[in-house]
Scaffold this motif. Structure first.
Motif, mmCIF file in Angstrom:
data_model
loop_
_atom_site.group_PDB
_atom_site.id
_atom_site.type_symbol
_atom_site.label_atom_id
_atom_site.label_comp_id
_atom_site.label_asym_id
_atom_site.label_seq_id
_atom_site.Cartn_x
_atom_site.Cartn_y
_atom_site.Cartn_z
ATOM 1 N N ARG A 204 -3.423 0.489 -3.299
ATOM 2 C CA ARG A 204 -2.702 -0.776 -3.182
ATOM 3 C C ARG A 204 -1.986 -1.090 -4.491
ATOM 4 N N ALA B 205 -1.849 8.302 -2.032
ATOM 5 C CA ALA B 205 -1.654 7.564 -0.790
ATOM 6 C C ALA B 205 -2.885 6.709 -0.493
ATOM 7 N N GLY B 206 -2.637 5.488 -0.056
ATOM 8 C CA GLY B 206 -3.721 4.565 0.252
ATOM 9 C C GLY B 206 -3.986 3.550 -0.843
ATOM 10 N N SER C 132 0.844 -1.193 0.000
ATOM 11 C CA SER C 132 0.000 0.000 0.000
ATOM 12 C C SER C 132 0.881 1.245 0.000
ATOM 13 N N THR D 277 6.686 5.953 -0.623
ATOM 14 C CA THR D 277 6.895 5.073 0.525
ATOM 15 C C THR D 277 5.774 4.042 0.522
ATOM 16 N N ILE D 278 6.150 2.771 0.487
ATOM 17 C CA ILE D 278 5.188 1.686 0.298
ATOM 18 C C ILE D 278 5.307 0.683 1.442
ATOM 19 N N THR D 279 4.202 0.411 2.099
ATOM 20 C CA THR D 279 4.199 -0.637 3.117
ATOM 21 C C THR D 279 4.073 -1.987 2.425
ATOM 22 N N TYR D 280 4.618 -3.014 3.053
ATOM 23 C CA TYR D 280 4.647 -4.329 2.410
ATOM 24 C C TYR D 280 4.319 -5.426 3.425
ATOM 25 N N ARG E 101 8.746 -2.057 8.064
ATOM 26 C CA ARG E 101 7.344 -1.912 7.676
ATOM 27 C C ARG E 101 7.144 -1.359 6.275
ATOM 28 N N SER E 102 8.147 -0.647 5.753
ATOM 29 C CA SER E 102 7.962 -0.012 4.451
ATOM 30 C C SER E 102 9.295 0.132 3.728
ATOM 31 N N HIS F 136 1.996 4.455 1.223
ATOM 32 C CA HIS F 136 1.823 5.166 2.494
ATOM 33 C C HIS F 136 1.963 6.672 2.315
ATOM 34 N N GLU F 137 2.906 7.070 1.459
ATOM 35 C CA GLU F 137 3.170 8.501 1.295
ATOM 36 C C GLU F 137 3.834 8.755 -0.052
#
Length: 216
Positions: free
Chosen positions: A177, A174-175, A107, A121-124, A153-154, A109-110
């Motif tokens: 997927r 942002a947000g 997702s 910035t991507i969360t995984y 986390r990212s 994130h920023e």
């Protein structure tokens, strides 16, 4: 096999159900014109098989597995998607080895802009942590990118203007997927080391030991 260099942004024209299978129709231009039934094509990084072609359209089947494990199950008519045809043995490998087999969904994130470069910035999923390394390769919706920042986390990737404007990243916020595929070579290294687990308990993996095993 793909390289993560997006050839074209297509648009979803149709999504329909037929005998439990989702039929995806995508419209494109130069990428689609050369396709024939049976060809592979990466759609947002997911390897699909062309089942029908008509003018500037191609159609592919989406299995329940594909719908559940990628973002294609969240797409709607009109959505843009990244398209790439498989590379040939004579092609330049400008990106990295991309199989089109999605490892997980992340997702955004920023998104920030610094001196003409977009930082995503991507969360995984935590399961992908052993497969991500700084300065290593990762495919985000099929786009070959370099991991510039990494924590538990990212991860962060720097996106140049050409990539931002010629892929679907220019439409992201942002947000949203995204499909993630980690580096193929890294997967085999991790798998190999996992199989060495019982041996490494008796013989720790030091730098010299890794060199003996052929790494470095």
């Amino acid at each position: 096999m793909f390289t993560g260099l997006i050839e074209e942004v297509g648009h979803i024209q149709r999504l329909r159900q037929e005998h439990g299978i989702t039929k995806l129709a995508v419209k494109g231009q130069q990428t689609v014109s050369s396709l024939v039934i049976g060809d592979s094509i990466a759609v947002d990084g997911t390897c699909l098989t062309v089942t029908r072609t008509a003018h500037s359209l191609f159609e592919a089947d989406l299995s329940e597995e594909t719908m559940a494990r990628t973002t294609l199950g969240e797409r709607h008519v009109g959505d843009p998607v990244n398209l790439e045809r498989p590379c040939r043995p004579t092609d330049r490998l400008g990106g990295h080895f991309v199989t089109g087999h999605i490892d997980g969904v992340g997702s955004i994130h920023e998104i920030s802009v610094t001196e003409g470069t977009w930082w995503f910035t991507i969360t995984y999923p935590i399961a992908l942590r052993p497969l991500l390394v700084e300065k290593g390769s990762v495919a985000v919706d099929g786009i070959s990118l370099t991991v510039g920042r990494l924590n538990d986390r990212s991860f962060g990737v720097a996106v140049i203007p050409h990539t931002f404007h010629h892929t679907t990243l220019g439409n992201k916020s942002a947000g949203r997927r995204v499909n993630l595929e980690t580096d193929l070579l890294g997967k085999y290294v991790v798998r190999y080391l996992e199989r060495l687990g019982p041996l490494t308990q008796k013989m720790p993996l030091t730098e010299s030991r890794l060199q003996e095993l052929g790494f470095g």
